[in-house]
Design a protein around this motif. Sequence first.
Motif, PDB file in Angstrom:
ATOM      1  N   GLY A   7       0.865  -1.312  -0.353  1.00 24.65           N
ATOM      2  CA  GLY A   7      -0.135  -0.021  -0.076  1.00 24.65           C
ATOM      3  C   GLY A   7       0.824   1.139   0.163  1.00 24.65           C
ATOM      4  O   GLY A   7       2.233   1.142  -0.555  1.00 24.65           O
ATOM      5  N   VAL A   8      -0.052   2.319   0.205  1.00 17.58           N
ATOM      6  CA  VAL A   8       0.674   3.762   0.604  1.00 17.58           C
ATOM      7  C   VAL A   8       1.978   3.542   1.698  1.00 17.58           C
ATOM      8  O   VAL A   8       1.466   3.071   2.975  1.00 17.58           O
ATOM      9  N   VAL A   9       3.268   3.739   2.144  1.00 18.19           N
ATOM     10  CA  VAL A   9       4.169   3.708   2.434  1.00 18.19           C
ATOM     11  C   VAL A   9       3.267   4.842   4.065  1.00 18.19           C
ATOM     12  O   VAL A   9       3.014   5.736   3.438  1.00 18.19           O
ATOM     13  N   TRP A  10       3.577   4.630   4.972  1.00 18.75           N
ATOM     14  CA  TRP A  10       3.773   5.073   5.804  1.00 18.75           C
ATOM     15  C   TRP A  10       4.230   6.030   6.712  1.00 18.75           C
ATOM     16  O   TRP A  10       5.420   5.393   7.067  1.00 18.75           O
ATOM     17  N   PRO A  11       3.251   7.501   6.906  1.00 24.00           N
ATOM     18  CA  PRO A  11       4.815   7.957   7.819  1.00 24.00           C
ATOM     19  C   PRO A  11       5.652   7.744   8.939  1.00 24.00           C
ATOM     20  O   PRO A  11       4.204   6.421   9.716  1.00 24.00           O
ATOM     21  N   GLU A  12       6.184   7.801   9.328  1.00 24.38           N
ATOM     22  CA  GLU A  12       6.711   7.683  10.525  1.00 24.38           C
ATOM     23  C   GLU A  12       6.260   7.827  11.902  1.00 24.38           C
ATOM     24  O   GLU A  12       5.824   7.513  13.026  1.00 24.38           O
ATOM     25  N   ASP A  13       5.673   8.941  11.334  1.00 28.82           N
ATOM     26  CA  ASP A  13       5.076   9.492  12.244  1.00 28.82           C
ATOM     27  C   ASP A  13       3.663   9.456  12.445  1.00 28.82           C
ATOM     28  O   ASP A  13       3.474   9.552  13.932  1.00 28.82           O
ATOM     29  N   GLY A  14       2.697   8.581  12.019  1.00 31.49           N
ATOM     30  CA  GLY A  14       1.452   8.301  12.061  1.00 31.49           C
ATOM     31  C   GLY A  14       0.672   9.194  12.034  1.00 31.49           C
ATOM     32  O   GLY A  14      -0.695   8.707  11.506  1.00 31.49           O
ATOM     33  N   ALA A  15       0.786  10.436  11.120  1.00 29.45           N
ATOM     34  CA  ALA A  15       0.167  11.088  10.685  1.00 29.45           C
ATOM     35  C   ALA A  15      -1.266  10.625   9.663  1.00 29.45           C
ATOM     36  O   ALA A  15      -0.842  10.476   8.682  1.00 29.45           O
ATOM     37  N   LEU A  16      -2.058  11.104  10.356  1.00 26.03           N
ATOM     38  CA  LEU A  16      -3.425  10.229   9.343  1.00 26.03           C
ATOM     39  C   LEU A  16      -3.607  12.336   8.415  1.00 26.03           C
ATOM     40  O   LEU A  16      -3.759  13.170   9.344  1.00 26.03           O
ATOM     41  N   GLU A  17      -3.380  12.104   7.153  1.00 30.34           N
ATOM     42  CA  GLU A  17      -3.152  13.325   6.092  1.00 30.34           C
ATOM     43  C   GLU A  17      -4.517  14.201   5.759  1.00 30.34           C
ATOM     44  O   GLU A  17      -4.243  15.200   5.469  1.00 30.34           O
ATOM     45  N   ARG A  18      -5.796  13.437   6.019  1.00 32.68           N
ATOM     46  CA  ARG A  18      -7.174  13.766   5.639  1.00 32.68           C
ATOM     47  C   ARG A  18      -7.579  12.682   6.131  1.00 32.68           C
ATOM     48  O   ARG A  18      -8.561  12.025   6.726  1.00 32.68           O
ATOM     49  N   ALA A  19      -9.032  13.616   6.290  1.00 28.29           N
ATOM     50  CA  ALA A  19     -10.384  13.139   6.730  1.00 28.29           C
ATOM     51  C   ALA A  19     -11.130  13.467   5.081  1.00 28.29           C
ATOM     52  O   ALA A  19     -11.556  13.541   4.112  1.00 28.29           O
ATOM     53  N   LEU A  20     -12.620  12.280   4.683  1.00 26.89           N
ATOM     54  CA  LEU A  20     -13.010  11.903   4.067  1.00 26.89           C
ATOM     55  C   LEU A  20     -13.853  12.724   3.832  1.00 26.89           C
ATOM     56  O   LEU A  20     -14.882  13.736   4.873  1.00 26.89           O
ATOM     57  N   PRO A  21     -13.771  13.190   2.860  1.00 29.80           N
ATOM     58  CA  PRO A  21     -14.755  14.901   2.660  1.00 29.80           C
ATOM     59  C   PRO A  21     -16.773  14.053   3.550  1.00 29.80           C
ATOM     60  O   PRO A  21     -16.854  13.038   2.233  1.00 29.80           O
ATOM     61  N   GLY A  22     -16.788  15.159   4.395  1.00 29.30           N
ATOM     62  CA  GLY A  22     -18.714  15.040   4.364  1.00 29.30           C
ATOM     63  C   GLY A  22     -18.259  14.360   5.669  1.00 29.30           C
ATOM     64  O   GLY A  22     -19.331  13.409   5.962  1.00 29.30           O
ATOM     65  N   GLN A  23     -17.466  13.452   6.378  1.00 33.37           N
ATOM     66  CA  GLN A  23     -17.465  11.908   7.286  1.00 33.37           C
ATOM     67  C   GLN A  23     -17.887  12.712   8.727  1.00 33.37           C
ATOM     68  O   GLN A  23     -17.567  14.164   9.298  1.00 33.37           O
ATOM     69  N   TYR A  62       5.198  -7.928  26.293  1.00 37.41           N
ATOM     70  CA  TYR A  62       4.612  -7.414  25.082  1.00 37.41           C
ATOM     71  C   TYR A  62       3.546  -6.229  25.109  1.00 37.41           C
ATOM     72  O   TYR A  62       3.280  -5.235  24.537  1.00 37.41           O
ATOM     73  N   ALA A  63       2.570  -5.671  26.883  1.00 38.66           N
ATOM     74  CA  ALA A  63       1.704  -4.928  26.989  1.00 38.66           C
ATOM     75  C   ALA A  63       3.050  -3.262  26.982  1.00 38.66           C
ATOM     76  O   ALA A  63       2.586  -2.679  26.063  1.00 38.66           O
ATOM     77  N   ASN A  64       4.075  -3.678  27.299  1.00 33.60           N
ATOM     78  CA  ASN A  64       4.636  -2.110  26.997  1.00 33.60           C
ATOM     79  C   ASN A  64       4.926  -1.816  25.933  1.00 33.60           C
ATOM     80  O   ASN A  64       4.055  -0.363  25.804  1.00 33.60           O
ATOM     81  N   SER A  65       4.950  -2.504  25.048  1.00 33.28           N
ATOM     82  CA  SER A  65       5.038  -2.096  23.322  1.00 33.28           C
ATOM     83  C   SER A  65       3.523  -1.402  22.899  1.00 33.28           C
ATOM     84  O   SER A  65       3.144  -0.540  22.484  1.00 33.28           O
ATOM     85  N   VAL A  66       2.405  -2.139  23.248  1.00 27.15           N
ATOM     86  CA  VAL A  66       1.200  -1.629  23.439  1.00 27.15           C
ATOM     87  C   VAL A  66       0.716  -0.282  23.418  1.00 27.15           C
ATOM     88  O   VAL A  66       0.445   0.707  23.111  1.00 27.15           O
ATOM     89  N   VAL A  67       1.331   0.039  24.754  1.00 23.01           N
ATOM     90  CA  VAL A  67       0.924   1.077  26.139  1.00 23.01           C
ATOM     91  C   VAL A  67       1.599   2.253  24.605  1.00 23.01           C
ATOM     92  O   VAL A  67       1.235   3.462  24.778  1.00 23.01           O
ATOM     93  N   ARG A  68       3.063   2.475  24.535  1.00 22.21           N
ATOM     94  CA  ARG A  68       3.784   2.643  23.928  1.00 22.21           C
ATOM     95  C   ARG A  68       3.130   3.789  22.717  1.00 22.21           C
ATOM     96  O   ARG A  68       2.657   4.595  22.000  1.00 22.21           O
ATOM     97  N   GLU A  69       2.072   2.383  21.477  1.00 21.23           N
ATOM     98  CA  GLU A  69       1.230   2.592  20.513  1.00 21.23           C
ATOM     99  C   GLU A  69      -0.031   3.085  21.247  1.00 21.23           C
ATOM    100  O   GLU A  69      -0.203   4.281  19.952  1.00 21.23           O
ATOM    101  N   ILE A  70      -0.482   3.004  21.975  1.00 20.92           N
ATOM    102  CA  ILE A  70      -1.529   4.075  22.678  1.00 20.92           C
ATOM    103  C   ILE A  70      -1.498   4.858  22.707  1.00 20.92           C
ATOM    104  O   ILE A  70      -2.074   6.205  22.321  1.00 20.92           O
ATOM    105  N   GLU A  71      -0.425   5.509  23.400  1.00 21.54           N
ATOM    106  CA  GLU A  71       0.882   6.545  23.566  1.00 21.54           C
ATOM    107  C   GLU A  71       0.244   7.630  22.169  1.00 21.54           C
ATOM    108  O   GLU A  71       0.011   8.462  21.729  1.00 21.54           O
ATOM    109  N   LEU A  72       1.149   6.857  21.529  1.00 23.67           N
ATOM    110  CA  LEU A  72       1.333   7.737  19.438  1.00 23.67           C
ATOM    111  C   LEU A  72      -0.155   7.550  19.027  1.00 23.67           C
ATOM    112  O   LEU A  72      -0.846   8.424  18.253  1.00 23.67           O
TER     113      LEU A  72
END
Length: 405
Positions: A7-23, A62-72
């Motif tokens: 797919g499209v390479v995902w940004p390292e900061d995980g930023a969401l680039e756009r919202a679907l129009p009218g969402q 493993y829970a420590n990694s999930v915590v980091r993703e939740i924070e992200l």
Amino acid sequence: MPHQPEGVVWPEDGALERALPGQVQVPLAAYIHVPFCTVRCGYCDFNTYTTGFGEGADLETYANSVVREIELSARVLGESRWDGRPFESVFFGGGTPSLLSPGSIGLILDTLRRHFGIAADAEVTLEANPETLNEERAWQFAEVGVNRFSIGMQSGVSHVLKVLDRTHNPANVPVAVAAAQAAGCQVSVDLIYGAPGESLADWETSLRQAIALKPDHISAYSLIIEEGTKMGRGLAAGLIPPSNPDLDAEKYELADSLLGEAGYHWYEISNFSTSPKTRSTHNLAYWQDWDWWGYGPGAHSHVGGQRWWNVKHPRAYAGRLKQGVSPGFAGENLSVEDRGVEAVMLGVRTDLGVKTPSDVTPESVRHLIQEGLIEEEPAGRGHILLTLRGRLLADYVTRVLLGWE
């Protein structure tokens, strides 16, 4: 390891680039993937592993990694217009999430509460292998916030379990169900039909055993043998026979009949519940196009018309998060048309049905009625609702509705 989709390479900061129009803002759900199992079943093509891979990628840490993703995710959603919503559903899937300690599950839930909140009436589900759940452990999970268990029974017949490479003792299933019920939690039992060598009588035995446990919800899934699995290799080599679609149809009809007699009502082709309150919110989140964040290696997320998926290997997942980098591997932006197609594909499978697509001809609708695949009265009101026969041929109905047939 299962194939990593492109797919499209995902940004390292995980930023969401756009919202679907009218969402419009829709409910938010969380899926937490726990990729560890004690044994890999022969039919399984999920992203699972029978060993750990070091700090942040084993059962203990493993829970420590999930915590980091939740924070992200809290940061990413906080920088977008999707912040401010509590989770309406939290689902721990796998793998075998019940292999994690109650403390690890509690840590993850506490982190979700701190950064997002969990709605007071949210469904918090933990998938469990029957071997890993006794009364003490069920209470411990309930004390940290779990209120629903999804227990992998699969079959009540020993030779069928053996074919599936399921190693649990069938006698442990009622023990696990009773433990979950004693802890005050809702219970769902998962069944699989269509295993090589399973007779109609075998399937009836499994159904009756599941019903006797009085769970709130029963899932009855048709076995799909995927390429790359142990069973897939056996099928390709001619070591196991292909499924018999006529027999599988009989098994589904038997499930619909017996479950209906026992007070279970279908609300999605493979899912039956005792009431609207015991339907799986997690499943409905997918079928009703909610937003959800999937945490864990290989987990998929879907927010505001964007879909992305994480790196699959637990070590790579943990490593990225430790470095402060998003575990997102790739993704895609869904168009309005894409979402319309998916709404038909998912919605038609439920007892809510779908509005008749505007470009479907009256002739096509009449054809589906005449074939006994959709209910006539709702169709007259511009609504598609599957009959029992239609549920057996749902893929065909979907293709007709989308103009692909």
